[in-house]
Design a protein around this motif. Structure first.
Motif, PDB file in Angstrom:
ATOM      1  N   ALA A 157      48.721 -46.143  -8.660  1.00 38.78           N
ATOM      2  CA  ALA A 157      48.657 -45.296  -9.857  1.00 38.78           C
ATOM      3  C   ALA A 157      47.218 -45.187 -10.358  1.00 38.78           C
ATOM      4  O   ALA A 157      46.758 -44.094 -10.693  1.00 38.78           O
ATOM      5  N   LEU A 158      46.508 -46.299 -10.375  1.00 39.34           N
ATOM      6  CA  LEU A 158      45.109 -46.274 -10.811  1.00 39.34           C
ATOM      7  C   LEU A 158      44.241 -45.445  -9.871  1.00 39.34           C
ATOM      8  O   LEU A 158      43.427 -44.632 -10.305  1.00 39.34           O
ATOM      9  N   ALA A 159      44.419 -45.640  -8.575  1.00 35.35           N
ATOM     10  CA  ALA A 159      43.614 -44.913  -7.582  1.00 35.35           C
ATOM     11  C   ALA A 159      43.900 -43.414  -7.630  1.00 35.35           C
ATOM     12  O   ALA A 159      43.002 -42.596  -7.419  1.00 35.35           O
ATOM     13  N   LEU A 160      45.147 -43.053  -7.921  1.00 40.81           N
ATOM     14  CA  LEU A 160      45.529 -41.647  -7.971  1.00 40.81           C
ATOM     15  C   LEU A 160      45.345 -41.050  -9.365  1.00 40.81           C
ATOM     16  O   LEU A 160      45.583 -39.869  -9.576  1.00 40.81           O
ATOM     17  N   ASP A 161      44.919 -41.905 -10.303  1.00 44.15           N
ATOM     18  CA  ASP A 161      44.628 -41.482 -11.673  1.00 44.15           C
ATOM     19  C   ASP A 161      45.856 -40.872 -12.359  1.00 44.15           C
ATOM     20  O   ASP A 161      45.777 -39.805 -12.968  1.00 44.15           O
ATOM     21  N   VAL A 162      46.998 -41.537 -12.200  1.00 36.13           N
ATOM     22  CA  VAL A 162      48.238 -41.101 -12.841  1.00 36.13           C
ATOM     23  C   VAL A 162      48.888 -42.309 -13.507  1.00 36.13           C
ATOM     24  O   VAL A 162      48.620 -43.456 -13.157  1.00 36.13           O
TER      25      VAL A 162
END
Length: 108
Positions: free
Chosen positions: A58-63
């Motif tokens: 989620a952090l890496a995909l910015d969601v």
């Protein structure tokens, strides 16, 4: 398809969709999450859940984490999508209809 298998498949498709929006390769996402690229592939294919790396994905995909489970649009076939759009058009304001019209015209 069993419910769990269906969820794994849809979650994998959603993660792949989000990864594509960011322009990341599987390798790039794997590096950001600190897992092997094969794990990303298995997650996207619906073979495994990303149980130990949900937050990192989620952090890496910015969601937000909940957005990873927003895959209802992936469950619809084209016929269902067309019907949903048709139904939703009835409730739009004139200004929103104009926006949709310009959007559709720009796609040609």
């Amino acid at each position: 398809m069993k419910k769990v298998s269906k969820i794994k498949k849809l979650l994998g498709l959603r993660i792949k969709e989000l990864r594509g929006k960011k322009g990341y390769s599987q390798q790039k996402l794997a590096e950001l999450v600190n897992i092997d690229q094969r794990n990303i592939s298995n997650i996207e294919c619906g073979n495994t859940f990303p149980s130990k790396c949900f937050m990192e994905l989620a952090l890496a995909l910015d969601v937000e984490l909940k957005d990873m489970f927003d895959f209802s649009h992936l469950e619809l076939d084209i016929k269902q999508m067309r019907q949903t759009i048709k139904n939703e058009l009835k409730n739009l304001t004139d200004d929103n209809i104009k926006i949709i019209y310009r959007l559709i015209k720009s796609m040609k």
